[in-house]
Enzyme design. Structure first.
Site, mmCIF file in Angstrom:
data_model
loop_
_atom_site.group_PDB
_atom_site.id
_atom_site.type_symbol
_atom_site.label_atom_id
_atom_site.label_comp_id
_atom_site.label_asym_id
_atom_site.label_seq_id
_atom_site.Cartn_x
_atom_site.Cartn_y
_atom_site.Cartn_z
ATOM 1 N N SER A 154 0.838 -1.212 0.000
ATOM 2 C CA SER A 154 0.000 0.000 0.000
ATOM 3 C C SER A 154 0.865 1.252 0.000
ATOM 4 O O SER A 154 0.527 2.254 -0.628
ATOM 5 C CB SER A 154 -0.940 0.007 1.208
ATOM 6 O OG SER A 154 -0.226 0.160 2.422
ATOM 7 N N ASP A 212 7.016 2.546 6.066
ATOM 8 C CA ASP A 212 6.858 1.949 4.738
ATOM 9 C C ASP A 212 6.948 2.983 3.623
ATOM 10 O O ASP A 212 7.618 2.770 2.604
ATOM 11 C CB ASP A 212 5.522 1.199 4.646
ATOM 12 C CG ASP A 212 5.514 -0.086 5.453
ATOM 13 O OD1 ASP A 212 6.451 -0.291 6.258
ATOM 14 O OD2 ASP A 212 4.579 -0.885 5.285
#
Length: 402
Positions: A154, A212
């Site tokens: 994502s 991330d």
């Protein structure tokens, strides 16, 4: 506004060392994985915004006048502060509810296609509200990353969206010169990409750490005490194995916390040892050249082994991960879990002189366990702008879908 097509990509990530310990203030090493998400943006002439995400079954199009009417409710984040993991202010519940209603997404839906659509709408409207008009564009996204495996899929998507939309709105340059195959943005522009990608992650995950999207933006990052620092890592070959065993990160994190509270005199030294492993690994990686010789690998392998034992002590191991480590050890290879544990994924270090026959035999035995296995690299570059000539045939084919 952008007048030509562009292709951007961003990598996934693995945690090399420090998973779970980072929650308790210790150092973690997050490293870019050379499995990437690719986005192609074409300027549109029809007064619409189209997005296609074949991996999750999304194909949607909206007229730009309708989007303009929505965007006043989507202010963007404040400018990023250098060295911070993310900006503070994100989309409000009311803003997201408005976008859900607009896109026909139910309030209860947490399906990947719903969250990906919601993140796209928010980022498109918020970025265009800050930097110009809603761009008329056609976007298609294709990924080599599996979803839901803890590999930053994502975030790679959000980083690609941020880079493409900021470029389309003229907020950052399009640095790919004639004849170049790839290009990257300036440090200031990367910080802006990262801050907007974090907003996409907030739409999808609610309260992400920012690790991330930072890895997707810069590559390797060192994360400690809520601070992110971009770093360098040589390209290292690995096997990435998905055990396909589902796990709950929330439950695993809570279990580690309970064990620390129950046995502080036992568990705190384990956390300290993991912290030392992360720091030692960082020192080794920073001393290694871009194409390291085999002499560096014994230390990295031993750190893998020690950390895997620590993670089992912390209660985040799993029989599937034990099996993974046993299979690879039978071929002379060293492995550890990456991410939350309790199943999920593991990584196996491959030396430069590892026999191709040994690698293939290990992959065959891992697949025989019902696992999914890739031979890939860590130490990949962060978000990158590509020419069509630099793309692999499968990527070019996927992005050429009409």
């Amino acid at each position: 506004m952008l007048e030509r097509s562009l292709v951007v990509s961003a990598p996934g990530k693995v945690i090399l060392h420090g998973e779970h310990a980072v929650v308790h203030g210790k150092v973690a090493l997050a490293v870019a994985l050379d499995l990437r998400t690719f986005l192609r943006l074409r300027p549109g002439g029809g007064g619409s915004v189209t997005v296609r995400l074949p991996g999750v079954g999304v194909e949607a199009s909206w007229d730009t006048p309708r989007l303009r009417a929505l965007r006043s409710g989507c202010p963007g984040p404040p400018p990023p502060r250098p060295g911070t993991a993310a900006v503070r202010r994100g989309p409000s519940v009311e803003q997201l509810d408005t976008l859900r209603e607009f896109a026909g997404i139910t309030a209860e839906s947490s399906a990947p296609e719903s969250l990906a659509t919601l993140a796209f709408l928010y980022m498109c409207l918020a970025i265009s509200a800050k930097y110009g008009d809603v761009p008329s564009v056609d976007i298609i996204v294709w990924s080599e990353l599996p979803t839901g495996a803890g590999l930053g899929s994502s975030a790679a998507y959000s980083v690609c969206l941020a880079a493409a939309l900021l470029t389309a709105c003229g907020a950052i340059a399009c640095p790919l010169a004639e004849g170049e195959s790839t290009a990257r943005w300036t440090e200031e522009e990367l910080s802006l990409i990262n801050s907007w990608a974090f907003q996409g992650e907030r739409v999808i995950h609610g309260n992400p750490s920012g690790v991330d999207n930072a890895v997707g933006t810069w590559g390797m990052c060192v994360f400690a005490e809520m601070s992110l620092v971009a770093s360098r890592v040589p390209t290292l070959r690995i096997l990435l194995t998905n055990t396909k065993v589902p796990r709950s990160t929330k439950v695993l994190v809570a279990g580690v916390k309970d064990k620390i509270l129950k046995f502080p005199a036992i568990m705190n030294p384990v956390l300290d040892s993991i912290n030392a492993i992360s720091q030692e690994c960082q020192s080794v990686l920073e001393a290694m050249p871009g194409n390291p010789s085999p002499e560096y690998y014994p230390v990295l392998e031993e750190l893998f082994d020690i950390n895997q034992h620590h993670l089992n002590v912390m209660g985040v191991g799993h029989p599937s991960l034990d099996r993974l480590c046993h299979v690879t050890a039978s071929h002379g290879l060293h492995s550890k879990l990456t991410g939350a544990g309790g199943g999920g994924c593991g990584i196996t270090l491959l030396r430069p002189d590892t026999s191709p026959l040994a690698v293939e035999a290990a992959k065959r035995d891992l697949c025989a366990c019902g696992f999914e296995c890739w031979e890939t690299n860590i130490g990949a570059p962060g978000v990158t702008l590509h020419s069509s000539s630099s793309l692999k045939a499968d990527v070019l084919h996927a992005l050429s879908m009409s």
